[in-house]
Design a protein around this motif. Sequence first.
Motif, PDB file in Angstrom:
ATOM      1  N   UNK A  40       0.826  -1.208   0.000  1.00 59.74           N
ATOM      2  CA  UNK A  40       0.000   0.000   0.000  1.00 59.74           C
ATOM      3  C   UNK A  40       0.858   1.255   0.000  1.00 59.74           C
ATOM      4  N   UNK A  41       0.337   2.291  -0.632  1.00 60.81           N
ATOM      5  CA  UNK A  41       1.006   3.591  -0.640  1.00 60.81           C
ATOM      6  C   UNK A  41       0.789   4.252   0.727  1.00 60.81           C
ATOM      7  N   UNK A  42       1.843   4.510   1.499  1.00 63.48           N
ATOM      8  CA  UNK A  42       1.655   5.113   2.830  1.00 63.48           C
ATOM      9  C   UNK A  42       1.000   6.487   2.778  1.00 63.48           C
ATOM     10  N   UNK A  43       1.105   7.165   1.631  1.00 63.06           N
ATOM     11  CA  UNK A  43       0.463   8.475   1.507  1.00 63.06           C
ATOM     12  C   UNK A  43      -1.057   8.376   1.520  1.00 63.06           C
ATOM     13  N   UNK A  44      -1.588   7.167   1.310  1.00 62.15           N
ATOM     14  CA  UNK A  44      -3.042   6.981   1.262  1.00 62.15           C
ATOM     15  C   UNK A  44      -3.632   6.566   2.608  1.00 62.15           C
ATOM     16  N   UNK A  45      -2.782   6.208   3.565  1.00 59.42           N
ATOM     17  CA  UNK A  45      -3.274   5.601   4.798  1.00 59.42           C
ATOM     18  C   UNK A  45      -3.709   6.636   5.837  1.00 59.42           C
ATOM     19  N   UNK A  46      -4.863   6.383   6.422  1.00 59.22           N
ATOM     20  CA  UNK A  46      -5.342   7.142   7.583  1.00 59.22           C
ATOM     21  C   UNK A  46      -5.388   6.191   8.762  1.00 59.22           C
TER      22      UNK A  46
END
Length: 309
Positions: A189-195
């Motif tokens: 997963x792209x860490x920039x997308x994680x909440x």
Amino acid sequence: MSITLRQLSYFLALADARSFGGAAEKVHISQPALSMQIRELEAALNVALVERLPRGLHLTREGRELETRARRILAEISELEAAARRKALTGRLNLGVIPTVAPYLLPRALPNLRADDLTRDLRIREARTDDLMADLHSGRLDAVVVADLAYGSDLSATSLFEDRFLLAGSERRISAASAGMEALRPATLDPDQLLLLDEGHCLADQALEVCGLDRKRLRLDLGAASLSTLCGLVGQGVGLTFLPEIAVATESAAVPGIALRRFAEPEPSRRIVLVRRVTSDGEGWFARLAEILAEAGAALMNAARRAGV
């Protein structure tokens, strides 16, 4: 002048807060009243217990020794009270549950708990793991429901169920995140997308661990306080998050726009356990409580799978 249990409890609040203002707020008295109780305790022991500094305070050597003894004394008193409550017809059971479990597991389990023992006075505290474990050690709680962690020999834990993590977000976000992948895995997963939840929530730490990340790498770190808040955001297309399987039924119904995907085997998960002190009398109530909670957890996960998730 005699030492009182109240003085010891105020002193422990001061030892935890490291400030008179914070300790006074914690025990719900005024700061001058707390200061007076600490001075009287120092006078009774004829020692200085704290070093008062411009910003906060430190415990003296004698203060550190008293902290150790006071925690043991108050824990034993709480244990005595808890044992007496459990033996009474209307005995009280104090149960702590972490916030990422309580809203989902308890509504399913409580009807069976009430039906199983109508005379029991069940008190629930919802709080983060560190706070629950502190209250368990001190005797303020009889048992806690937490995600599995390292336990000392003074605690006894029984496994309730394995709670798998699903990827949650809008359909568009999830499709983009899994595009071109043969198998969906957390590490891809792209860490920039994680909440994620705010720091201090064990679920956030577990999510970071399965992704091999630290919080500093998250570009969009909102630090939400609840899973419901996160699900509402990701359902509107604001990033992606991890949703425990026990929360699927509740959050899917509350957020119509949310989409869910399972990860490839081995699915990331957490183990939910029920913990008590070894010294507490668990006969009769602990095994039955664990059984009811485990049944409720299994029902929630089966409901998620029946829904096709």
